[in-house]
Scaffold this active site. Structure first.
Site, PDB file in Angstrom:
ATOM      1  N   SER A  48       0.851  -1.197   0.000  1.00  0.00           N
ATOM      2  CA  SER A  48       0.000   0.000   0.000  1.00  0.00           C
ATOM      3  C   SER A  48       0.884   1.243   0.000  1.00  0.00           C
ATOM      4  O   SER A  48       2.099   1.163   0.213  1.00  0.00           O
ATOM      5  CB  SER A  48      -0.895   0.008   1.235  1.00  0.00           C
ATOM      6  OG  SER A  48      -0.107   0.267   2.389  1.00  0.00           O
ATOM      7  N   ASP A  81      -1.284  -1.565  -3.932  1.00  0.00           N
ATOM      8  CA  ASP A  81      -2.641  -1.637  -3.379  1.00  0.00           C
ATOM      9  C   ASP A  81      -3.162  -0.208  -3.152  1.00  0.00           C
ATOM     10  O   ASP A  81      -2.463   0.620  -2.558  1.00  0.00           O
ATOM     11  CB  ASP A  81      -2.560  -2.409  -2.052  1.00  0.00           C
ATOM     12  CG  ASP A  81      -3.921  -2.736  -1.467  1.00  0.00           C
ATOM     13  OD1 ASP A  81      -4.879  -2.886  -2.245  1.00  0.00           O
ATOM     14  OD2 ASP A  81      -4.010  -2.861  -0.227  1.00  0.00           O
ATOM     15  N   ASP A 103      -7.239   3.572  -7.308  1.00  0.00           N
ATOM     16  CA  ASP A 103      -8.485   3.630  -6.540  1.00  0.00           C
ATOM     17  C   ASP A 103      -9.046   5.048  -6.588  1.00  0.00           C
ATOM     18  O   ASP A 103      -8.688   5.908  -5.785  1.00  0.00           O
ATOM     19  CB  ASP A 103      -8.238   3.199  -5.089  1.00  0.00           C
ATOM     20  CG  ASP A 103      -9.530   3.219  -4.263  1.00  0.00           C
ATOM     21  OD1 ASP A 103     -10.583   3.592  -4.823  1.00  0.00           O
ATOM     22  OD2 ASP A 103      -9.472   2.874  -3.079  1.00  0.00           O
ATOM     23  N   GLU A 133     -11.382   0.338  -9.215  1.00  0.00           N
ATOM     24  CA  GLU A 133     -12.449   0.056  -8.240  1.00  0.00           C
ATOM     25  C   GLU A 133     -13.691   0.870  -8.553  1.00  0.00           C
ATOM     26  O   GLU A 133     -13.624   2.045  -8.895  1.00  0.00           O
ATOM     27  CB  GLU A 133     -11.965   0.378  -6.811  1.00  0.00           C
ATOM     28  CG  GLU A 133     -13.052   0.130  -5.769  1.00  0.00           C
ATOM     29  CD  GLU A 133     -12.545   0.115  -4.328  1.00  0.00           C
ATOM     30  OE1 GLU A 133     -11.360  -0.210  -4.107  1.00  0.00           O
ATOM     31  OE2 GLU A 133     -13.337   0.431  -3.428  1.00  0.00           O
ATOM     32  N   HIS A 179     -12.987  -2.581   4.808  1.00  0.00           N
ATOM     33  CA  HIS A 179     -11.641  -2.798   5.333  1.00  0.00           C
ATOM     34  C   HIS A 179     -11.652  -2.847   6.859  1.00  0.00           C
ATOM     35  O   HIS A 179     -12.532  -2.283   7.492  1.00  0.00           O
ATOM     36  CB  HIS A 179     -10.710  -1.673   4.866  1.00  0.00           C
ATOM     37  CG  HIS A 179     -10.464  -1.701   3.394  1.00  0.00           C
ATOM     38  ND1 HIS A 179     -11.001  -0.788   2.532  1.00  0.00           N
ATOM     39  CD2 HIS A 179      -9.745  -2.565   2.636  1.00  0.00           C
ATOM     40  CE1 HIS A 179     -10.613  -1.072   1.297  1.00  0.00           C
ATOM     41  NE2 HIS A 179      -9.855  -2.146   1.330  1.00  0.00           N
ATOM     42  N   ASN A 253      -8.245  -9.904  -1.212  1.00  0.00           N
ATOM     43  CA  ASN A 253      -7.292  -9.086  -0.443  1.00  0.00           C
ATOM     44  C   ASN A 253      -7.402  -9.314   1.061  1.00  0.00           C
ATOM     45  O   ASN A 253      -8.482  -9.166   1.645  1.00  0.00           O
ATOM     46  CB  ASN A 253      -7.568  -7.598  -0.700  1.00  0.00           C
ATOM     47  CG  ASN A 253      -7.112  -7.140  -2.060  1.00  0.00           C
ATOM     48  OD1 ASN A 253      -6.830  -7.957  -2.933  1.00  0.00           O
ATOM     49  ND2 ASN A 253      -7.029  -5.843  -2.235  1.00  0.00           N
ATOM     50  N   ILE A 254      -6.277  -9.636   1.663  1.00  0.00           N
ATOM     51  CA  ILE A 254      -6.258  -9.922   3.097  1.00  0.00           C
ATOM     52  C   ILE A 254      -5.082  -9.203   3.761  1.00  0.00           C
ATOM     53  O   ILE A 254      -3.918  -9.467   3.426  1.00  0.00           O
ATOM     54  CB  ILE A 254      -6.157 -11.451   3.339  1.00  0.00           C
ATOM     55  CG1 ILE A 254      -7.396 -12.141   2.750  1.00  0.00           C
ATOM     56  CG2 ILE A 254      -6.011 -11.761   4.821  1.00  0.00           C
ATOM     57  CD1 ILE A 254      -7.335 -13.651   2.723  1.00  0.00           C
ATOM     58  N   ASP A 255      -5.379  -8.317   4.655  1.00  0.00           N
ATOM     59  CA  ASP A 255      -4.353  -7.588   5.394  1.00  0.00           C
ATOM     60  C   ASP A 255      -4.621  -7.650   6.901  1.00  0.00           C
ATOM     61  O   ASP A 255      -3.774  -8.063   7.688  1.00  0.00           O
ATOM     62  CB  ASP A 255      -4.321  -6.127   4.914  1.00  0.00           C
ATOM     63  CG  ASP A 255      -3.218  -5.327   5.582  1.00  0.00           C
ATOM     64  OD1 ASP A 255      -2.365  -5.924   6.260  1.00  0.00           O
ATOM     65  OD2 ASP A 255      -3.191  -4.095   5.425  1.00  0.00           O
TER      66      ASP A 255
HETATM   67  P1  13P Z   1      -8.894  -6.399   5.125  1.00  0.00           P
HETATM   68  O1  13P Z   1      -8.872  -5.152   5.967  1.00  0.00           O
HETATM   69  O2  13P Z   1     -10.185  -7.113   5.242  1.00  0.00           O
HETATM   70  O3  13P Z   1      -7.739  -7.283   5.409  1.00  0.00           O
HETATM   71  O4  13P Z   1      -8.779  -5.933   3.592  1.00  0.00           O
HETATM   72  C1  13P Z   1      -7.530  -5.699   3.001  1.00  0.00           C
HETATM   73  C2  13P Z   1      -7.639  -5.021   1.678  1.00  0.00           C
HETATM   74  O5  13P Z   1      -8.672  -4.918   1.065  1.00  0.00           O
HETATM   75  C3  13P Z   1      -6.377  -4.494   1.115  1.00  0.00           C
HETATM   76  O6  13P Z   1      -6.605  -3.799  -0.074  1.00  0.00           O
HETATM   77  O1  G3H Z   2      -6.863  -1.646   2.145  1.00  0.00           O
HETATM   78  C1  G3H Z   2      -5.964  -1.259   2.878  1.00  0.00           C
HETATM   79  C2  G3H Z   2      -4.920  -2.188   3.298  1.00  0.00           C
HETATM   80  O2  G3H Z   2      -5.343  -2.934   4.405  1.00  0.00           O
HETATM   81  C3  G3H Z   2      -3.655  -1.457   3.534  1.00  0.00           C
HETATM   82  O3  G3H Z   2      -3.706  -0.712   4.700  1.00  0.00           O
HETATM   83  O4  G3H Z   2      -3.066   1.558   3.936  1.00  0.00           O
HETATM   84  O5  G3H Z   2      -2.871   0.890   6.350  1.00  0.00           O
HETATM   85  O6  G3H Z   2      -1.305  -0.048   4.644  1.00  0.00           O
HETATM   86  P1  G3H Z   2      -2.679   0.507   4.924  1.00  0.00           P
HETATM   87 ZN    ZN Z   3      -8.518  -2.812  -0.091  1.00  0.00          ZN
END
Ligand code: 13P
Ligand code: G3H
Ligand code: ZN
Length: 318
Positions: A48, A81, A103, A133, A179, A253-255
């Site tokens: 990101s 991202d 985005d 998006e 998110h 997407n998984i963060d």
């Molecule tokens: P989560 O917050 O559900 O992990 O989503 C991550 C995401 O969409 C990153 O672009």
């Molecule tokens: O969609 C967002 C991701 O989870 C990345 O989060 O912008 O805090 O790195 P971030």
């Molecule tokens: Zn996202």
């Protein structure tokens, strides 16, 4: 080996989804590569804007290049991202990214089309794919009316028009996720009806599901038991990934879930070892736990066990 996002999508479409995992540091990177190799899965490593700025983007790129050497069997794409226009151009120029996400979903439709089209033109000139998006992800409150909730979701007719006019390579759709760790209150869930309509209008076109962490109850319970305060956290049911994949979702997407693993490991470790001040013991536990988590996710996404098939497929594709 860093590969094109397009090649991964081509192999996965309609059958399984590729996990797209965010990284910010060395320990996440190690856990990510180990977990994907343990489960023999191709993956997308995503960065990101915040991750690029956390230390210095060159540090992160250096770690990824090193991981590519340390784990030569790995097959992965590198993706920006949630980029803005300027960051997309920077990443396109850098030559390091397989794909970028523009985005502009918060902008009005016409503006989103115009911005996305400019990024697509610049990216395609360099052979880089673009994710765009349409629709609004976001915290869905329990007292929001069904109509108001629906209005934020991606409109299937607009999705078709958007893809045709921009030439983007994949589309992040709003189908009810958001998110972070607090996705659903009450009984909301994924809108498969909307996804189905989008796929009907865009057959064969790769769709992306953001906000797909499942926020496991057990993880949240352990974090709270070790001093955390995550109250009412709730995520996506990971058993729904397979259905989403059949409906054209090729990237999930998984963060947040990874951050929860980090928080649980470190909270528990320091609670159990109050005398410790060495960062490496909990770091080692985290890398192992994150690898386990990734391997489990890949099972749910259907990407586990696909590594050699993908290698052969990409080899033939040239
Ligand atoms: P989560 O917050 O559900 O992990 O989503 C991550 C995401 O969409 C990153 O672009
Ligand atoms: O969609 C967002 C991701 O989870 C990345 O989060 O912008 O805090 O790195 P971030
Ligand atoms: Zn996202």
């Amino acid at each position: 080996m860093i590969v094109t996002t397009k090649g991964l999508f081509k192999h996965a479409y309609g059958k399984y989804a590729i996990g797209a995992y965010n990284i910010n540091n060395l320990e996440q990177t190690m856990g990510l590569f180990r977990g994907n190799l343990d489960s023999q899965a191709p993956f997308i490593l995503q960065i990101s804007k915040g991750a690029r700025a956390y230390t210095d983007k060159r540090m992160l790129e250096g770690i990824i290049r090193a991981a590519d050497e340390v784990f030569p069997e790995a097959i992965f794409a590198v993706h920006l991202d949630h980029g803005d226009e300027e960051t997309c151009y920077e990443c396109i120029e850098s030559g390091f990214y397989s794909s970028v996400m523009i985005d502009a979903s918060a902008k009005p439709f016409e503006e989103n089309v115009a911005i996305t089209k400019r990024v697509v033109d610049a990216a395609h000139a360099k052979g880089i794919a673009v994710e765009a998006e349409l629709g609004q992800l976001g915290g869905v409150e329990e007292d929001v009316s069904v109509d108001a909730e629906k209005a934020k979701l991606t409109d299937p007719d607009q999705a078709k028009e958007f893809v045709e006019r921009t030439g983007c390579d994949s589309l992040a759709c709003a189908i009810g996720t958001s998110h972070g760790a607090f996705k659903f209150k009450g009984r909301q869930g994924l809108h498969f009806d909307v996804l189905e309509e989008i796929q009907k209008r865009l057959p064969g076109f790769p769709l992306v599901m953001h906000g797909s962490s499942s926020v496991p109850e057990e993880e949240v319970r352990r974090i709270n038991a070790a001093g955390g305060k995550l109250l009412g956290a709730k995520g996506v049911d990971e058993n729904e990934f397979a259905r989403a994949a059949q409906l054209g979702v090729t990237k999930v997407n998984i963060d947040t879930d990874g951050r929860l693993v980090w928080t649980r490991v470190h909270r528990e470790y320091f609670l159990e070892h109050p005398e410790n001040f060495d960062l490496r013991p909990p770091g080692k536990v985290f890398m192992a736990e994150y690898a386990k988590f990734i391997a489990h996710k890949n099972e749910k996404l259907g990407s586990a066990g696909k590594l050699e098939e993908v290698r052969a497929f990409l080899g033939k594709e040239g």
